[in-house]
Design a protein around this motif. Structure first.
Motif, PDB file in Angstrom:
ATOM      1  N   LEU A 141     115.221 -24.154 -58.582  1.00  0.00           N
ATOM      2  CA  LEU A 141     114.198 -22.647 -58.644  1.00  0.00           C
ATOM      3  C   LEU A 141     113.959 -23.187 -60.088  1.00  0.00           C
ATOM      4  CD1 LEU A 141     112.999 -21.153 -57.656  1.00  0.00           C
ATOM      5  CD2 LEU A 141     114.782 -19.327 -58.175  1.00  0.00           C
ATOM      6  N   GLY A 142     112.425 -23.656 -60.747  1.00  0.00           N
ATOM      7  CA  GLY A 142     111.638 -24.015 -61.418  1.00  0.00           C
ATOM      8  C   GLY A 142     110.861 -22.565 -62.437  1.00  0.00           C
ATOM      9  N   PRO A 143     110.596 -22.194 -63.033  1.00  0.00           N
ATOM     10  CA  PRO A 143     110.565 -20.922 -63.350  1.00  0.00           C
ATOM     11  C   PRO A 143     108.600 -20.461 -63.236  1.00  0.00           C
ATOM     12  CG  PRO A 143     110.459 -22.539 -65.089  1.00  0.00           C
ATOM     13  CD  PRO A 143     111.276 -23.159 -64.383  1.00  0.00           C
ATOM     14  N   ASN A 144     108.147 -21.892 -63.190  1.00  0.00           N
ATOM     15  CA  ASN A 144     106.399 -21.373 -62.611  1.00  0.00           C
ATOM     16  C   ASN A 144     106.993 -21.053 -61.042  1.00  0.00           C
ATOM     17  OD1 ASN A 144     105.399 -22.281 -65.021  1.00  0.00           O
ATOM     18  ND2 ASN A 144     105.698 -24.460 -64.501  1.00  0.00           N
ATOM     19  N   LEU A 145     107.978 -21.580 -60.012  1.00  0.00           N
ATOM     20  CA  LEU A 145     107.743 -21.350 -58.869  1.00  0.00           C
ATOM     21  C   LEU A 145     108.507 -19.844 -59.226  1.00  0.00           C
ATOM     22  CD1 LEU A 145     107.635 -21.512 -55.651  1.00  0.00           C
ATOM     23  CD2 LEU A 145     109.801 -23.057 -56.223  1.00  0.00           C
ATOM     24  N   ALA A 146     109.275 -19.701 -59.821  1.00  0.00           N
ATOM     25  CA  ALA A 146     109.952 -18.078 -59.557  1.00  0.00           C
ATOM     26  C   ALA A 146     109.113 -16.873 -60.320  1.00  0.00           C
ATOM     27  CB  ALA A 146     111.245 -17.800 -60.593  1.00  0.00           C
ATOM     28  N   ARG A 147     107.877 -17.398 -61.032  1.00  0.00           N
ATOM     29  CA  ARG A 147     106.990 -16.114 -61.361  1.00  0.00           C
ATOM     30  C   ARG A 147     105.930 -16.685 -60.190  1.00  0.00           C
ATOM     31  NH1 ARG A 147     101.882 -17.304 -65.531  1.00  0.00           N
ATOM     32  NH2 ARG A 147     101.447 -15.164 -65.642  1.00  0.00           N
ATOM     33  N   ALA A 148     105.917 -17.074 -59.507  1.00  0.00           N
ATOM     34  CA  ALA A 148     105.077 -17.239 -58.117  1.00  0.00           C
ATOM     35  C   ALA A 148     105.784 -16.600 -57.440  1.00  0.00           C
ATOM     36  CB  ALA A 148     104.223 -18.853 -57.577  1.00  0.00           C
ATOM     37  N   LEU A 149     106.835 -17.159 -56.909  1.00  0.00           N
ATOM     38  CA  LEU A 149     107.557 -16.286 -56.026  1.00  0.00           C
ATOM     39  C   LEU A 149     107.263 -14.859 -55.944  1.00  0.00           C
ATOM     40  CD1 LEU A 149     111.300 -18.300 -55.576  1.00  0.00           C
ATOM     41  CD2 LEU A 149     108.662 -17.941 -53.813  1.00  0.00           C
ATOM     42  N   GLU A 150     107.284 -14.498 -57.066  1.00  0.00           N
ATOM     43  CA  GLU A 150     106.872 -12.871 -57.710  1.00  0.00           C
ATOM     44  C   GLU A 150     105.646 -12.396 -57.277  1.00  0.00           C
ATOM     45  OE1 GLU A 150     108.135 -12.101 -61.068  1.00  0.00           O
ATOM     46  OE2 GLU A 150     110.297 -12.645 -61.224  1.00  0.00           O
ATOM     47  N   SER A 151     104.767 -13.405 -57.720  1.00  0.00           N
ATOM     48  CA  SER A 151     103.233 -13.374 -57.246  1.00  0.00           C
ATOM     49  C   SER A 151     103.437 -12.778 -56.070  1.00  0.00           C
ATOM     50  CB  SER A 151     102.613 -13.281 -57.907  1.00  0.00           C
ATOM     51  OG  SER A 151     102.655 -14.041 -59.646  1.00  0.00           O
ATOM     52  N   VAL A 152     103.754 -13.769 -55.211  1.00  0.00           N
ATOM     53  CA  VAL A 152     103.265 -13.622 -54.133  1.00  0.00           C
ATOM     54  C   VAL A 152     103.785 -12.249 -53.077  1.00  0.00           C
ATOM     55  CG1 VAL A 152     103.761 -14.870 -51.724  1.00  0.00           C
ATOM     56  CG2 VAL A 152     102.948 -16.148 -53.900  1.00  0.00           C
ATOM     57  N   ARG A 153     104.880 -12.775 -53.249  1.00  0.00           N
ATOM     58  CA  ARG A 153     105.523 -11.020 -52.694  1.00  0.00           C
ATOM     59  C   ARG A 153     104.386  -9.950 -53.277  1.00  0.00           C
ATOM     60  NH1 ARG A 153     110.673 -14.134 -53.439  1.00  0.00           N
ATOM     61  NH2 ARG A 153     111.117 -14.685 -51.209  1.00  0.00           N
ATOM     62  N   TYR A 154     104.187  -9.718 -55.020  1.00  0.00           N
ATOM     63  CA  TYR A 154     103.684  -8.565 -54.976  1.00  0.00           C
ATOM     64  C   TYR A 154     102.407  -8.510 -54.268  1.00  0.00           C
ATOM     65  CZ  TYR A 154     101.092  -5.393 -57.997  1.00  0.00           C
ATOM     66  OH  TYR A 154     100.541  -4.196 -58.090  1.00  0.00           O
ATOM     67  N   VAL A 155     101.751  -9.912 -53.838  1.00  0.00           N
ATOM     68  CA  VAL A 155     100.222  -9.455 -53.753  1.00  0.00           C
ATOM     69  C   VAL A 155      99.996  -9.558 -52.471  1.00  0.00           C
ATOM     70  CG1 VAL A 155      97.596 -10.432 -53.761  1.00  0.00           C
ATOM     71  CG2 VAL A 155      98.815 -10.765 -55.959  1.00  0.00           C
ATOM     72  N   ASN A 156     100.907  -9.990 -51.766  1.00  0.00           N
ATOM     73  CA  ASN A 156     100.703  -9.777 -50.392  1.00  0.00           C
ATOM     74  C   ASN A 156     101.797  -9.573 -49.369  1.00  0.00           C
ATOM     75  OD1 ASN A 156      99.145 -12.750 -49.561  1.00  0.00           O
ATOM     76  ND2 ASN A 156     100.400 -13.477 -50.817  1.00  0.00           N
ATOM     77  N   ARG A 157     102.553  -8.459 -50.288  1.00  0.00           N
ATOM     78  CA  ARG A 157     103.672  -7.645 -49.298  1.00  0.00           C
ATOM     79  C   ARG A 157     104.380  -8.327 -48.544  1.00  0.00           C
ATOM     80  NH1 ARG A 157     100.195  -2.087 -51.009  1.00  0.00           N
ATOM     81  NH2 ARG A 157      99.864  -2.327 -52.827  1.00  0.00           N
TER      82      ARG A 157
END
Length: 92
Positions: free
Chosen positions: A59-75
Motif C-alpha cells: 500500500l503506497g503512500p499515494n494510494l493511502a491518501r487517495a483511499l482516505e479522500s475517496v472515502r471522505y468525498v464519497n462516504r
C-alpha cells in the motif's frame, strides 16, 4: 426623497454584487477542491496498480491518501481493493 431612493437602490445593487461575488467564490472553491481531488487520484494510479498486483500487500503512500479522500468525498465503505481498481480504471 430622491437621496433615500438612491441609498436604497445603491444598497440593493451592493447586495446583489455581494451575492454574485459569494457565488463566484463558492464555485471557484468547488472547482479547486475537485481539481485537488483529481490530482490525488491521478497520483495514486501507480500505487493502485502495485496494490492490485500484490493482492493488497503493498500500500503506497499515494494510494493511502487517495483511499482516505475517496472515502471522505464519497462516504463509502468500499474495500481498498475495489477503490484501487476504480482508481486504476478511471483513465480508461
Amino acid at each position: 426623497m430622491k437621496s433615500l431612493l438612491f441609498v436604497l437602490v445603491t444598497a440593493l445593487s451592493m447586495n446583489a454584487m455581494a451575492i454574485e461575488i459569494t457565488t463566484t467564490v463558492k464555485l471557484s472553491q468547488k472547482e479547486a477542491a475537485e481539481s485537488e481531488y483529481n490530482k490525488i487520484l491521478d497520483a495514486a494510479v501507480d500505487d493502485a496498480a502495485m496494490f492490485i498486483a500484490t493482492d493488497g500487500e503493498v500500500l503506497g503512500p499515494n494510494l493511502a491518501r487517495a483511499l482516505e479522500s475517496v472515502r471522505y468525498v464519497n462516504r463509502t465503505t468500499a474495500p481498498d481493493m475495489k477503490i484501487a481498481e476504480e482508481i486504476l480504471n478511471r483513465k480508461k
